[in-house]
Design an enzyme around this catalytic site. Sequence first.
Site, PDB file in Angstrom:
ATOM      1  N   SER A   1       0.830  -1.201   0.000  1.00 43.68           N
ATOM      2  CA  SER A   1       0.000   0.000   0.000  1.00 43.68           C
ATOM      3  C   SER A   1       0.874   1.265   0.000  1.00 43.68           C
ATOM      4  O   SER A   1       1.622   1.505  -0.944  1.00 43.68           O
ATOM      5  CB  SER A   1      -0.962  -0.023   1.182  1.00 43.68           C
TER       6      SER A   1
ATOM      7  N   HIS B   1      -8.046  -0.398  -0.415  1.00 40.65           N
ATOM      8  CA  HIS B   1      -7.915  -1.542  -1.330  1.00 40.65           C
ATOM      9  C   HIS B   1      -9.249  -2.150  -1.739  1.00 40.65           C
ATOM     10  O   HIS B   1      -9.403  -3.365  -1.807  1.00 40.65           O
ATOM     11  CB  HIS B   1      -6.952  -2.578  -0.739  1.00 40.65           C
TER      12      HIS B   1
END
Length: 311
Positions: free
Chosen positions: A86, A195
């Site tokens: 991420s 996400h």
Amino acid sequence: MSSFWVFPGQGAQQSGMLHTLPNDPLIGECLREANDALNENVLDLDTPAALQSTRAVQLCLLIAGVACSRLLMAQGNTPDYVAGLSIGAYPAAVMAGALSFADAVRLVALRGELMQNAYPKGYGMTALIGLDQSTVEGLVEKIHNKDTPVYLANINADTQFVIAGSDQAMTDVAALAKAQGAAAAKRLAVSVPSHCELLNEPAQTLAQALADVSVQIPTLKYLSGSTARPIFNADKLRDDLAFNMCRVIDWRSTVQTAYERGARLQIELPPGTVLTGLARKVFEQGSAVAFQGARLDTLSALSREEERRHP
């Protein structure tokens, strides 16, 4: 050389994480660069109160990762592969020579603001441990609807997954998971539903900002945490950085790809040791170590030994 440097995502943050970085001129220089890029004192970002902000968390992770990577590189160590989970993609891109540190700092500040403004409350992420992927996907499908959105967000290991969505939806999935025999269902220190498609709009805004930033072809092998594939093209890297907030993270496959391509030493940059634990099963014939808690000379010795074995 066949070493793999990895950079953690949100949830790994620790109070005081910038203040406890090694006392070295390179670290001080890195902090000053970040101060100048933001026109603020970044040492104010790692207090418990400040770390309630997604922006502060992401900036601290970026700064810590780049600062400690520079320290390792100054000792003559260079990885073959880099990847980040991420937000960790940003320090990975900086160390791969694809993105300037100053640009990364400004982009990450914007990224954090966009994410926290999109979902200021009522959403987050939860880790589920002990179930297989198909079971988790089935539980998510049972609960997900317009009023209680929930998604599979991270594939971290064979039996470790992260879901993202509304508080109620995650609570409902967690209850089902425990009934199915999950070892744990733990709410993460992440206040946004990363996400998944809930962050499509912030990702589009970040992509517009990235369009005006210089992104170079990586000089190190950069693995996408979303696709688990190397990225050699600057435009594809720009896309990866902009949209990883709304794409499923497949960290399990990313680590496997590095190993299959010859990496036998994984070094996790600060903070924390979560990615080290996730890699140990894959790196059974190698080593997975964390910068935090290790001596710099030990990490350098491991890197030199790996280079000697696999020149």
